[in-house]
Design a protein around this motif. Structure first.
Motif: not given
Length: 262
Positions: A5-10, A48-52, A57-60
């Motif tokens: 998870x990179x530079x996540x903002x919500x 992280x669960x790709x639900x929001x 960026x989130x990379x798997x």
């Protein structure tokens, strides 16, 4: 599996909830996500669960979710939501069977592998004895064990669990944490939101402490559960001890109460 998870903002309702979050997660590790109410733990887990939706960026395994595909990602990541508030009149075993949907073809019948996964998950969570009862007839703790079994039945590479101890009695809390540690030891990754600092410190390989939407500390439990971190994030002092070769912390005083008493 590697999740970055990179530079996540919500922001929710115009209010920032997460800001500048950088986090790396790997299989084989039990990670406890801790922090005060409103720190952003559930929001981060859902990202992280790709639900929001989120900025950053989130990379798997260095790929975005879109490149992997929704169903393939659902086989690789299992998500247990907070609360366990369900009103379904489904049998417990049928609820656990929902965890196998990512592995099944549309309208396809369950295979022997599906049945085995369901049985293993219900046995592991001590839920087999009420497999034929409907969820609306179960206690809150029993429902949570069924929902945890549903998440385990996915047999995913990464399990994300939001407060899975809620409603569980002390014995089942210990058994749930032992189970999650065993899942991680088997090679899967586990990220669990916890409020119990004693259990977090005792069972987790690593703790991530959130405060006001940012990561305050990330590392081994003994480093994260230092006095300064706990004072800043929770406004508490703790008592420390050792039992059976393991260190533990117990919340002891609210610093607000101590200031008031002076």
């Amino acid at each position: 599996m590697l999740i970055e998870a990179k530079d996540i903002a919500v922001a929710l309702g115009g209010k920032p909830v997460l800001r500048g979050i950088d986090l790396t997660l790997r299989t084989g590790e039990l990670v406890g996500l801790i922090g005060p109410n409103g720190a952003g733990k559930t929001t981060l887990l859902r990202v992280i669960a790709n639900l929001l939706p989120h900025a950053g960026a989130v990379l798997y395994d260095r790929e975005p979710a879109k490149a992997i595909g929704h169903k393939a990602l659902a086989r690789r990541i299992a998500f247990l939501a907070q609360g366990g508030a369900v009103h379904w009149q489904m049998r417990a075993e049928a609820v656990v069977a929902l965890g196998r949907l990512p592995h099944r073809r549309p309208l396809g019948e369950m295979t022997a592998a599906d049945q085995d996964a369901i049985a293993r998950a219900m046995l592991a969570t001590d839920a087999a004895s009420f497999r034929d009862r409907t969820l609306d007839s179960l206690s809150g703790g029993e429902r949570m064990r069924v929902l945890l079994a549903r998440a385990l039945a996915v047999e995913a590479e990464m399990l994300l669990a939001d407060e899975p101890l809620a409603g569980l009695d002390p014995r089942h809390q210990l058994e749930a944490m032992t189970l999650l540690r065993r899942v991680a030891a088997s090679g899967a990754g586990v990220v669990v939101v916890l409020h119990d600092l004693t259990l977090a410190g005792r069972f987790c390989d690593r703790l991530v402490l959130l405060d006001q939407g940012r990561i305050l500390a990330d590392g081994p439990p003994d480093a994260v559960l230092g006095d300064d971190h706990l004072s800043q994030a929770f406004g508490i002092s703790v008592a420390r001890g050792r039992r059976d070769g393991e260190d533990f912390v117990l919340p002891w005083h609210s610093l607000n109460d101590k200031e008031t008493a002076r």
